[in-house]
Design a protein around this motif. Structure first.
Motif, PDB file in Angstrom:
ATOM      1  N   GLY A   6      25.266   2.467  39.580  1.00 30.05           N
ATOM      2  CA  GLY A   6      26.263   3.313  40.226  1.00 30.05           C
ATOM      3  C   GLY A   6      26.625   2.747  41.586  1.00 30.05           C
ATOM      4  O   GLY A   6      25.879   1.949  42.157  1.00 30.05           O
ATOM      5  N   ASP A  11      35.145   3.843  47.681  1.00 26.08           N
ATOM      6  CA  ASP A  11      35.650   2.730  46.885  1.00 26.08           C
ATOM      7  C   ASP A  11      34.710   2.399  45.725  1.00 26.08           C
ATOM      8  O   ASP A  11      34.793   1.330  45.135  1.00 26.08           O
ATOM      9  N   GLU A  13      34.407   3.320  42.565  1.00 28.58           N
ATOM     10  CA  GLU A  13      34.960   2.993  41.250  1.00 28.58           C
ATOM     11  C   GLU A  13      35.494   1.560  41.227  1.00 28.58           C
ATOM     12  O   GLU A  13      35.247   0.810  40.280  1.00 28.58           O
ATOM     13  N   ASN A  14      36.193   1.156  42.273  1.00 28.84           N
ATOM     14  CA  ASN A  14      36.697  -0.220  42.342  1.00 28.84           C
ATOM     15  C   ASN A  14      35.561  -1.227  42.421  1.00 28.84           C
ATOM     16  O   ASN A  14      35.641  -2.313  41.841  1.00 28.84           O
ATOM     17  N   LEU A  16      32.598  -0.843  41.094  1.00 27.69           N
ATOM     18  CA  LEU A  16      32.019  -0.931  39.750  1.00 27.69           C
ATOM     19  C   LEU A  16      32.877  -1.790  38.819  1.00 27.69           C
ATOM     20  O   LEU A  16      32.352  -2.561  38.014  1.00 27.69           O
ATOM     21  N   ARG A  17      34.176  -1.654  38.926  1.00 28.27           N
ATOM     22  CA  ARG A  17      35.068  -2.490  38.105  1.00 28.27           C
ATOM     23  C   ARG A  17      34.869  -3.974  38.441  1.00 28.27           C
ATOM     24  O   ARG A  17      34.797  -4.828  37.562  1.00 28.27           O
ATOM     25  N   GLY A  35      31.317   0.314  30.739  1.00 28.60           N
ATOM     26  CA  GLY A  35      31.634   1.352  31.709  1.00 28.60           C
ATOM     27  C   GLY A  35      31.271   2.722  31.167  1.00 28.60           C
ATOM     28  O   GLY A  35      31.429   2.992  29.979  1.00 28.60           O
ATOM     29  N   GLU A  37      32.330   6.477  31.692  1.00 25.60           N
ATOM     30  CA  GLU A  37      33.410   7.239  32.309  1.00 25.60           C
ATOM     31  C   GLU A  37      33.152   8.728  32.220  1.00 25.60           C
ATOM     32  O   GLU A  37      32.483   9.199  31.312  1.00 25.60           O
ATOM     33  N   VAL A  48      37.473   8.583  35.042  1.00 26.92           N
ATOM     34  CA  VAL A  48      36.942   7.930  36.233  1.00 26.92           C
ATOM     35  C   VAL A  48      35.722   7.107  35.824  1.00 26.92           C
ATOM     36  O   VAL A  48      34.849   7.601  35.111  1.00 26.92           O
ATOM     37  N   LEU A  49      35.680   5.846  36.265  1.00 27.14           N
ATOM     38  CA  LEU A  49      34.513   5.006  36.009  1.00 27.14           C
ATOM     39  C   LEU A  49      33.388   5.507  36.902  1.00 27.14           C
ATOM     40  O   LEU A  49      33.457   5.411  38.122  1.00 27.14           O
ATOM     41  N   ASP A  50      32.366   6.066  36.279  1.00 29.22           N
ATOM     42  CA  ASP A  50      31.276   6.721  36.996  1.00 29.22           C
ATOM     43  C   ASP A  50      30.084   5.791  37.217  1.00 29.22           C
ATOM     44  O   ASP A  50      29.362   5.917  38.196  1.00 29.22           O
TER      45      ASP A  50
END
Length: 136
Positions: A6, A11, A13-14, A16-17, A35, A37, A48-50
């Motif tokens: 996590g 920022d 989520e970005n 994690l991407r 991912g 979500e 949302v990418l959690d």
């Protein structure tokens, strides 16, 4: 063994991407990073990418994950906080501001600590880990 990754902060989520893309470039981790979500909040579009879920099977994947995670953190600017949670709910936290300035020996030590922690968890051996572990 699956670990959850996590990111904290606005920022997250970005981050994690970016980490997902970075880890997916590793041959040992290809197809092992997914991912996680959560449904979109009311009034927003899309999920949302959690977190990230990383499947660590053979020992090579553990080492590739530890090396990739530390290397990715070294490329970050600003404050980035990543939390890796193991199946037994123990966790460790890493901050980019503490990793980015490491010399080669200190970097190697960080990778070794993460690898050892994950390997002990994977083997189901060793002393019980604390619920939270922060690497220097």
């Amino acid at each position: 063994m699956d670990v959850a990754v996590g990111a904290e902060g606005p920022d997250g989520e970005n981050q994690l991407r970016s980490l997902r893309d970075w880890l997916a470039d590793s041959q040992e981790l290809r197809g092992r990073v997914e991912g996680v979500e959560r449904p979109p909040e009311t009034g927003t579009l899309g999920p949302v990418l959690d977190a990230l879920s990383v499947a660590l099977g053979p020992a090579g994947a553990v080492s590739a994950f530890a090396t990739g995670l530390i290397a990715w953190l070294r490329t970050r600017r600003g404050d980035v906080h990543i939390k890796v949670t193991l199946p037994d709910r123990s966790s460790l936290e890493l901050a980019a501001k503490r990793v980015s300035g490491l010399d080669a020996n200190a970097l190697q030590q960080q990778v070794a600590e993460v690898t050892n922690l994950l390997s002990r968890q994977q083997e189901g051996a060793g002393e019980p880990e604390p619920e939270r572990r922060e690497l220097p």
